[in-house]
Write a protein that holds these residues in place. Structure first.
Motif, PDB file in Angstrom:
ATOM      1  N   UNK A  55       0.830  -1.219   0.000  1.00  0.00           N
ATOM      2  CA  UNK A  55       0.000   0.000   0.000  1.00  0.00           C
ATOM      3  C   UNK A  55       0.863   1.269   0.000  1.00  0.00           C
ATOM      4  N   UNK A  56       2.153   1.129   0.301  1.00  0.00           N
ATOM      5  CA  UNK A  56       3.065   2.283   0.255  1.00  0.00           C
ATOM      6  C   UNK A  56       3.703   2.468  -1.123  1.00  0.00           C
ATOM      7  N   UNK A  57       3.465   1.523  -2.018  1.00  0.00           N
ATOM      8  CA  UNK A  57       4.038   1.641  -3.370  1.00  0.00           C
ATOM      9  C   UNK A  57       3.168   2.615  -4.157  1.00  0.00           C
ATOM     10  N   UNK A  58       3.738   3.757  -4.521  1.00  0.00           N
ATOM     11  CA  UNK A  58       2.897   4.754  -5.207  1.00  0.00           C
ATOM     12  C   UNK A  58       3.478   5.143  -6.552  1.00  0.00           C
ATOM     13  N   UNK A  59       4.066   4.155  -7.238  1.00  0.00           N
ATOM     14  CA  UNK A  59       4.489   4.387  -8.625  1.00  0.00           C
ATOM     15  C   UNK A  59       4.137   3.150  -9.437  1.00  0.00           C
ATOM     16  N   UNK A  60       4.061   3.323 -10.738  1.00  0.00           N
ATOM     17  CA  UNK A  60       3.642   2.219 -11.605  1.00  0.00           C
ATOM     18  C   UNK A  60       4.844   1.364 -12.014  1.00  0.00           C
ATOM     19  N   UNK A  61       4.608   0.046 -12.077  1.00  0.00           N
ATOM     20  CA  UNK A  61       5.701  -0.869 -12.409  1.00  0.00           C
ATOM     21  C   UNK A  61       5.440  -1.564 -13.747  1.00  0.00           C
ATOM     22  N   UNK A  62       6.521  -1.993 -14.394  1.00  0.00           N
ATOM     23  CA  UNK A  62       6.450  -2.643 -15.709  1.00  0.00           C
ATOM     24  C   UNK A  62       6.453  -4.162 -15.610  1.00  0.00           C
ATOM     25  N   UNK A  63       6.831  -4.689 -14.437  1.00  0.00           N
ATOM     26  CA  UNK A  63       6.911  -6.144 -14.267  1.00  0.00           C
ATOM     27  C   UNK A  63       6.838  -6.459 -12.775  1.00  0.00           C
ATOM     28  N   UNK A  64       6.291  -7.655 -12.474  1.00  0.00           N
ATOM     29  CA  UNK A  64       6.191  -8.078 -11.064  1.00  0.00           C
ATOM     30  C   UNK A  64       6.713  -9.507 -10.925  1.00  0.00           C
ATOM     31  N   UNK A  92      -0.806  -1.253  -8.966  1.00  0.00           N
ATOM     32  CA  UNK A  92       0.462  -0.547  -9.193  1.00  0.00           C
ATOM     33  C   UNK A  92       1.124  -0.934 -10.515  1.00  0.00           C
ATOM     34  N   UNK A  93       0.456  -1.800 -11.299  1.00  0.00           N
ATOM     35  CA  UNK A  93       1.052  -2.227 -12.576  1.00  0.00           C
ATOM     36  C   UNK A  93       0.570  -1.362 -13.733  1.00  0.00           C
ATOM     37  N   UNK A  94       1.479  -1.135 -14.677  1.00  0.00           N
ATOM     38  CA  UNK A  94       1.083  -0.449 -15.913  1.00  0.00           C
ATOM     39  C   UNK A  94       0.285  -1.414 -16.787  1.00  0.00           C
TER      40      UNK A  94
END
Ligand SMILES: C[S@@+](CC[C@H](N)C(=O)[O-])C[C@H]1O[C@@H](n2cnc3c(N)ncnc32)[C@H](O)[C@@H]1O
Length: 235
Positions: A156-165, A190-192
């Motif tokens: 919940x603290x992740x506030x940027x978008x990611x390209x892979x998980x 949080x994923x693009x």
């Protein structure tokens, strides 16, 4: 027991290693450990490094993404950081100037400390060693930020978008809280669009929860066993 119910022949000496958290050599000569609380290994005994490269970095298309110049990865259950290390190696080999940002979730400082004791075969493993100590580290164009604590809360603290998980908890049987629809929804947020989540598990309940969380789910590669891993795409 090996992750996701895949059993391997384990030599007798492993018993002592399991208790003392001594390094265990997997079939590709890379090192893993056994966690006594979960009674599971941190990696597949068929090859820890191989798992990081073939089940995570390759299916998430890290090299292709790196050619675009910048990539952000969410590494859920960082452990010894093998999945991140494999991704950094792949990204920098494809594009040495690539900006790589890794957001890592892990709740156990003890396993992070182990990264300092081992000689993992990744080119850029020195950065993983720094992270084990400092939790935030940069080396050239690569930056890792580690969120130490329960992944269910820290996501919940992740506030940027990611390209892979990379989703690599202990098995759904031993660690069910990290395989729920609710947790997957938080990851999905949080994923693009078009980003790929990779995980070793092909359990039906895991795939159902991924679908309920909004992912398109498909087979991943077969690596070291007769069952596929899973890929989940955000459309
Ligand atoms: C299978 S291991 C991951 C191996 C790791 N990806 C690597 O490359 O070394 C699972 C990891 O999940 C971590 N873990 C377990 N429960 C967790 C939780 N609630 N939040 C964050 N990390 C957790 C464990 O400490 C362990 O390091």
């Amino acid at each position: 027991m090996v992750k996701d119910g895949v059993h391997a022949r384990v030599p007798v000496y492993v018993k002592e290693d399991m208790i003392l958290m001594k390094p265990i050599t997997t079939k590709d000569n890379s090192i893993t450990f056994h966690n006594p609380e979960y009674d599971e290994y941190y990696h597949s005994l068929s090859g820890a490094m191989e798992e990081a490269v073939k089940k995570y970095a390759e299916p998430c298309r890290i090299a292709q993404l790196a050619r675009k110049g910048s990539i952000t990865i969410l590494d859920v259950c960082f452990g010894l950081g093998y999945n991140s290390a494999a991704a950094i190696d792949a990204a920098l080999e494809a594009n040495p100037q690539c900006r790589v940002r890794i957001l890592a979730l892990e709740n156990d400082q003890e396993i992070l400390n182990k990264a300092r004791d081992i000689d993992a075969g990744f080119k850029n493993y020195s950065l993983i060693r720094k992270i084990a100590e400092m939790h935030n580290a940069r080396q050239g164009s690569v930056e890792i930020e580690l969120f130490l604590g329960d992944a269910i809360i820290k996501i919940k603290d992740v506030n940027e978008k990611v390209d892979a998980v990379f989703l690599d908890p202990f098995s759904p049987k031993r660690c069910p809280e990290l395989w729920t629809e609710e947790f997957f929804r938080d990851i999905h947020k949080v994923m693009r669009e078009g980003a790929i989540l990779a995980t070793y598990s092909c359990a039906r309940s895991v795939r159902e929860n991924l679908k309920k969380a909004g992912f398109e789910v498909m087979d991943g590669p077969f690596v070291g066993r007769n069952a596929p891993s899973t890929l989940a795409v955000k459309r």
